[in-house]
Design an enzyme around this catalytic site. Structure first.
Site, mmCIF file in Angstrom:
data_model
loop_
_atom_site.group_PDB
_atom_site.id
_atom_site.type_symbol
_atom_site.label_atom_id
_atom_site.label_comp_id
_atom_site.label_asym_id
_atom_site.label_seq_id
_atom_site.Cartn_x
_atom_site.Cartn_y
_atom_site.Cartn_z
ATOM 1 N N SER A 1 8.964 13.103 -19.805
ATOM 2 C CA SER A 1 7.725 12.704 -20.470
ATOM 3 C C SER A 1 7.849 12.983 -21.960
ATOM 4 O O SER A 1 8.385 14.017 -22.366
ATOM 5 C CB SER A 1 6.534 13.490 -19.888
ATOM 6 O OG SER A 1 5.387 13.337 -20.701
ATOM 7 N N HIS B 1 -1.277 9.196 7.977
ATOM 8 C CA HIS B 1 -2.389 9.093 7.022
ATOM 9 C C HIS B 1 -2.209 10.088 5.864
ATOM 10 O O HIS B 1 -3.176 10.457 5.198
ATOM 11 C CB HIS B 1 -3.738 9.331 7.708
ATOM 12 C CG HIS B 1 -3.857 8.644 9.027
ATOM 13 N ND1 HIS B 1 -4.168 7.304 9.149
ATOM 14 C CD2 HIS B 1 -3.653 9.095 10.291
ATOM 15 C CE1 HIS B 1 -4.170 6.969 10.424
ATOM 16 N NE2 HIS B 1 -3.861 8.024 11.140
#
Length: 476
Positions: free
Chosen positions: A281, A151
């Site tokens: 970026s 999880h």
């Protein structure tokens, strides 16, 4: 060419080798090989097709007069008959026997099977090379303890190498599916307009055995063991679904891998290759985005959705043949292969250059390990004379206090200090720290890696030694 649409699969992602397999040149040269195989078969079975005609066909198997075919197709609007005409222009002596008894699907469908088979072989080669690189990675890091996650919450530890075997095992399942489909591929053969071989029965003057032999002989000449025993005009379009299912399976596995790498890169534990001059970026110069893993995910989504195309086509074919499969097949099959080709090149490139940061892994591991070691600590305290039920409650309370310190106050995990200060445990901080050896908590992970690689993966790599050693160049 900047004034018209160009597929990014060709421009950015797929290899030249896969692009050639699905190129017009490959297709039309395969048509000519099939016409030669048909002529040879008819000659060998006693029809009036001469060796001289066959030799003439062979002499022009490769030098296709494309302009003649294009001009003819503009006139007659039929691609197969246009190429029959163009071939006949180059082979006037054999003109009358080209395509004798056949329907368009003789070249169209048989070529599709041949090309998909070659495509699967290239996919197989790349898949096994990815498996080989993952095996090296798993072996190298089989002993490196790391937090496992369920999880995406810290769970019982594993090793970096063991996690890699999970990726590898999924590719192994894909290889099993691929080999099954590849081993079951058959040609359509020479079945005629509705699959009854009526035209060939007429040519062979009612000789059923020669009709049966024709199919088998053509298959063998084209490198296949047999033809599908029954068909309409086309091979069952369910074959296309089976092939795309294999490609979609590989895409599923690659997507899972890319997800894990992206999450690990966020944690700064493992990083995909990042080249010296690469820009992460346009705005944030410091960024190292996992763009290759993201591209794997993006292409994989396309392939997994693409598998619906042949399903829809196969389910809606009417009786012996309709042509509403044609435009869809021209798109969905080649592009599925080109996308998976790009995915596997990216997968190989990423695995080959994966960067592991053991110090970061250890830092994250040690921050959580005191919680995971509580069972061992409690057992040591019981051996020293403590009461298990009392100790369990005390350790629960101390764990919650340490958790609050981490989450609410932003402090380091001080569970060991809290336990050492509690007289119920009777353990010093030094004794507790001695329990914090990471390798004590990874179970059989290193041994599982060794066993899996030796018993399952290595035999496959040994059997395919001649195709190993591939590298992948990424275009962008």
């Amino acid at each position: 060419m900047n004034d018209r649409y160009q597929s990014p699969l060709s421009e950015r992602y797929a290899s030249r080798e896969m692009q050639y397999i699905f190129s017009p040149d490959k297709k039309f040269k395969t048509w000519r090989k099939l016409w030669i195989a048909l002529a040879e078969t008819e000659h060998e079975l006693g029809l009036p097709v001469t060796e001289e005609q066959i030799e003439e066909l062979k002499a022009h198997a490769e030098d296709i007069n494309y302009e003649v075919a294009r001009e003819r197709e503009r006139l007659v609007r039929h691609d197969v008959m246009s190429h029959v005409y163009a071939y006949g222009q180059q082979c006037p002596g054999a003109k009358g026997i080209i395509h004798l008894g056949a329907t368009s699907c003789y070249v169209g469908d048989n070529t599709d099977i041949i090309i998909m088979t070659e495509g699967l072989r290239l996919v197989r080669r790349k898949l096994i090379n990815v498996m080989a690189e993952l095996a090296k990675f798993a072996e190298k890091y089989k002993d490196q303890p790391t937090l496992a996650f369920t999880h995406f919450q810290p769970a019982q530890p594993t090793t970096v190498g063991k996690r890699a075997t999970l990726w590898l095992n999924e590719l192994l399942l894909d290889l099993e599916d691929l080999d099954h489909v590849l081993g079951s591929m058959k040609l359509l053969g020479s079945k005629g307009t509705t699959g009854t071989q009526a035209s060939f029965l007429e040519l062979f003057e009612g000789d059923h055995e020669k009709c049966r032999k024709a199919d088998q002989m053509i298959a063998e000449k084209m490198g296949f063991s047999s033809c599908y025993p029954v068909s309409g005009q086309t091979y069952s379009r369910k074959v296309d679904t089976r092939v795309l299912n294999v490609l979609a399976g590989i895409a599923q596995s690659a997507h899972k891998f890319s997800n894990d790498i992206r999450l690990l890169q966020h944690l700064k534990e493992v990083e995909e290759p990042f080249e010296k001059n690469q820009i992460g970026s346009s705005a944030m110069a410091y960024k190292r985005n996992p763009m290759r893993s993201e591209r794997i995910a993006s292409l994989s989504n396309y392939v997994m959705s693409d598998v619906m195309n042949p399903m829809l086509v196969a389910s809606t074919q009417w009786f012996e043949r309709t042509l509403d499969d044609s435009a869809n097949k021209r798109l969905s099959i080649p592009e599925g292969f080109l996308a998976v080709d790009g995915i596997l090149d990216l997968y190989l490139n990423v695995v080959d250059g994966l960067v592991v940061y053991p110090k970061v892994i250890e830092k994250h591991f040690m921050a959580e390990l005191p919680f995971m070691a509580t069972e061992n600590i409690m057992m040591d305290a019981v051996k020293a004379g403590g009461d298990r039920q009392e100790l369990h409650e005390r350790i629960r309370q101390l764990s919650m206090e340490a958790g609050r310190n981490v989450k609410e106050k932003g402090l380091d995990n001080n569970l060991l200090e809290l336990i050492a200060a509690d007289p119920a445990f009777g353990l010093s901080l030094e004794e507790l720290k001695a329990c914090m050896e990471p390798s004590r908590y990874v179970g059989r992970a290193p041994q599982q890696v060794e066993e899996f690689l030796a018993e399952v993966v290595q035999p496959i790599l040994d059997e395919n030694q001649e195709i190993l050693g591939m590298t992948a160049e990424i275009n962008v």
